[in-house]
Scaffold this active site. Structure first.
Site, PDB file in Angstrom:
ATOM      1  N   GLU A  55       0.813  -1.224   0.000  1.00  0.00           N
ATOM      2  CA  GLU A  55       0.000   0.000   0.000  1.00  0.00           C
ATOM      3  C   GLU A  55       0.844   1.271   0.000  1.00  0.00           C
ATOM      4  OE1 GLU A  55      -0.962  -2.753   1.591  1.00  0.00           O
ATOM      5  OE2 GLU A  55      -2.819  -3.092   0.476  1.00  0.00           O
ATOM      6  N   HIS A  91     -11.964  -4.353   7.813  1.00  0.00           N
ATOM      7  CA  HIS A  91     -12.332  -4.275   6.397  1.00  0.00           C
ATOM      8  C   HIS A  91     -13.724  -3.670   6.226  1.00  0.00           C
ATOM      9  CE1 HIS A  91      -9.268  -7.445   6.428  1.00  0.00           C
ATOM     10  NE2 HIS A  91      -9.108  -7.288   5.134  1.00  0.00           N
TER      11      HIS A  91
END
Ligand code: TPP
Ligand code: MG
Lengths: 340, 319
Positions: free
Chosen positions: A75, A144
């Site tokens: 990321e 999430h």
């Protein structure tokens, strides 16, 4: 979720086709990639596979491996590398698999994407879009499922866009891709299957323009993302009791349409602010403060916030449903605010 | 190949960078500079000779150790001084910059991440952009032995290797990250050992030898331009001064500092030009006089700049 959006732009002509929120996002990317060869997509599994939520379906086939790039699980590279590409003539669309992974690339989002232009004397533009699938849907668990839009409020330099319908998603994403500033684009995962009217012809929606999703005169509900739909349901419940609700969707937090917020407060004098993220440190607090600063004297009732529960989002799908404010929660708040 | 002209150009630039810094230190002593400065004395050969081997349109993400890389990349000395003085002559037109945030798109100077290691991934993104745009540019990222241990290096180097990006990582190994010696926090003796793990070529060289630096860099650049992929060049250098100006350096033995100063690459390179018969002492003195005049003129011009008012603050936040 396969509910149908009650919100559709009036066109008055031949029936407008209906497509899903995810299809609208996919079309926006495809059209902009067609229009401008500097636009490319990168993220995990976005290539031939089409993305874990199917958002980049067919893009790989159409535009090839150079413009639809499968990345490693990195990321900091996704966001930092996006900035590097944006500084050197390209217009990246970076997909994080989940909005929650903003934190994995914290410095790249806050320190690099948002500040690079300013701190280097405005010598560069950073035209990139960071696509962020957010929200509680399907039992994805505490890491999430969040809606972290408020975390970007202090990240001056980055726009924050949050579409609530397929129509808005397509028009706003096209504008975001064309904008020379970095845009954090939050897509609620629970709305990917939501269908709504999206015309065949090309259109864009300017960033930073709120939309009145339902006009009313008694109480304003300010809602964005998926909660717009719950606010609209609540408005129908309230209508049955004679309360006329206005639903204002800011369609994002920066640029923020303060004028539209002030206008609706001056009209109704009563406001409920709702979002899926928890109340403490949520963006509702900022909007409440702005209302207090700009139009406090127009208020006839205290500002009311209806927000997500302040716990990590449980893994259990059964418990997950209790996290998010329901139409009924909103209806209760609307009634109390109207009666104050 | 290293021609005599290139050798002269390298020395000239090293001397210029050194003199530029000496004048900056005088501005600092006079209290005219805002913020910190991390002197680059001792790093000139690595920073200058590597940048002499790239083109204007190649990209540079520099590090905070001095300004020799930016000067060698072609940045204006006036703009550099202006950034330290915080006035409108600077590259950021008064916003102030110094060890970080100087930029010059026309010379490929993309800036610096003040958060060390931010450049590892940004540079990889610039290198990916080169690959997508199908040009033959290269992207160069400078960093120290301290910043080499950031996790971002793993993510940047991994894609640089996997995708054979035109990327050159230049590690300035001076053995210290402020007060922390490399061995206390790092298992490997040479960071270049890590390159293999990323599918990159890795080399450790004497970063005080400008000829070697130039040739190593030229090879890496050639590899990058022709699709051969990324290189990690670890240059062993000596930090002559404190981490920042004002650092008491209590952690470093006096003998080590004295040894570092004795290995000064600027006079050593000068002597080499004489020994190799490239230039004699008289010609070198002439060259140096010329350089000094350029530096003084730049310093004088930078001082004519004006400090911005409050209105500068919110200019240019958004495009
Ligand atoms: C992420 C981050 N951590 C810490 C710092 C503070 N810091 C600035 S320079 C420095 C030491 C850097 O050492 P090295 O990378 O070896 O470069 P050198 O100073 O030796 O040239 C530290 C810890 C920072 N700027 N960014
Ligand atoms: Mg060091």
């Amino acid at each position: 979720m396969s509910t149908t959006s009650p919100v559709a732009p009036a066109t008055g002509q031949a029936p407008v086709r209906r497509i899903s929120y995810s299809r609208a996002i996919n079309e926006a990317m495809a059209e902009e990639m067609e229009r401008d060869e500097r636009v490319f997509v990168m993220g995990q599994d976005v290539g031939a596979f089409g993305g874990v939520f199917g958002l980049t379906r067919n893009l790989y086939k159409r535009f090839g491996a150079d413009r639809v790039i499968d990345t490693p699980i990195s990321e900091t590279f996704l966001v930092g590398g996006g900035v590097g590409a944006a500084l050197t003539g390209l217009r990246p669309i970076v997909e994080l698999q989940y909005a929650d992974f903003l934190w994995n690339a914290g410095d790249e989002v806050i320190g690099k994407m948002s500040k690079w232009r300013y701190m280097h004397g405005s010598l560069f533009t950073v035209p990139m879009v960071l696509r962020l699938p957010e929200g509680a849907a399907g039992g994805a668990g505490p890491e999430h499922s969040t809606c972290p839009e408020a975390a970007l409020l202090p990240a001056t330099g980055t726009y924050i866009v949050i579409p609530s319908t397929p129509y808005d998603a397509k028009g706003l994403l096209k504008s975001a891709i064309r904008d020379d500033n970095p845009v954090a684009f939050f897509e609620h995962k629970g709305m990917y299957g939501l269908k709504g009217e999206v015309p065949e012809e090309e259109y864009t929606i300017p960033l930073g323009q709120a939309d009145i999703k339902r006009a009313g005169s008694d109480v304003t509900v300010i809602a964005w993302g998926r909660l717009v739909h719950r606010a609209l349901e609540a408005a129908e419940l309230a209508a049955a009791e004679g309360i006329d609700v206005e639903v204002l969707d800011p369609r994002g937090l920066r640029p923020l349409d303060v004028e539209a917020i002030t206008r609706t407060i001056e009209k109704t004098g009563r406001v409920v602010i709702t979002h899926e993220a928890g109340r403490t440190g949520g963006a509702g607090a900022e909007i409440a403060a702005i209302i207090a600063e700009t139009c406090l004297t127009s208020l006839e009732a205290p500002i009311r916030r209806v927000c997500g529960i302040e716990t990590p989002i449980p893994q259990s799908l059964h418990l997950e449903q209790f996290i998010i404010p329901t139409a009924d929660d909103l209806f209760q708040a609307i009634k109390e605010t109207a009666a104050f | 190949m290293l021609t005599p002209e290139t050798k002269i150009a390298i020395y000239r630039m090293m001397y210029l960078a050194q003199q530029w810094e000496m004048q900056l230190l005088r501005f600092l002593d006079d209290g005219q500079v805002s913020g910190f400065y991390h002197a680059g004395r001792g790093h000139e050969a690595l920073e200058v000779a590597s940048m002499m081997a790239v083109r204007t349109d190649d990209y540079l993400l520099y590090d905070h150790r001095g300004c020799a890389h930016m000067i060698a990349k072609g940045m204006s000395m006036v703009e550099l001084y202006g950034d330290f003085l915080g006035n409108d002559k600077g590259s950021t037109t008064g916003l102030g910059a110094g060890i970080v945030h100087i930029a010059d798109p026309a010379h490929g100077v993309l800036g610096q991440s003040g958060t060390l290691g931010g450049g590892h991934v940004l540079a990889a993104g610039a290198a990916l952009s080169i690959k997508i745009r199908k040009t033959d540019q290269v992207a160069v990222n400078f960093f120290g032995d301290g910043a080499a241990n950031r996790g971002t290096f793993h993510e940047g180097a991994n894609v640089a290797g996997a995708w054979k990006l035109p990327m050159i990582y230049i590690l300035q190994n001076n053995g210290w990250a402020i007060s922390t010696p490399q061995a206390r926090v790092t298992a490997v003796e040479h960071f270049s050992e890590r390159a293999a793990g990323y599918g990159m070529v890795g080399v450790t060289i004497d970063g005080m030898d400008p000829w070697l630096v130039y040739e190593t860099m030229a090879e890496a650049v050639e590899r990058a331009r022709t699709g051969g992929g990324a290189t990690l060049i670890e240059g062993m250098v000596n930090r002559q001064r404190g981490h920042y100006e004002g650092d008491p350096m209590t952690y470093r033995p006096d003998e080590e500092i004295a040894a570092a100063k004795a290995l000064d690459p600027v006079p050593a390179t000068r002597q080499r030009l004489v020994d190799e018969g490239v230039l004699d002492d008289g010609a070198l003195t002439e060259l140096e006089t010329e350089v000094l005049a350029e530096v003084q003129a730049a310093a004088a011009e930078a001082q004519t700049g004006t400090l911005p008012g409050r209105e500068r603050l919110d200019q240019g936040v958004y495009a």
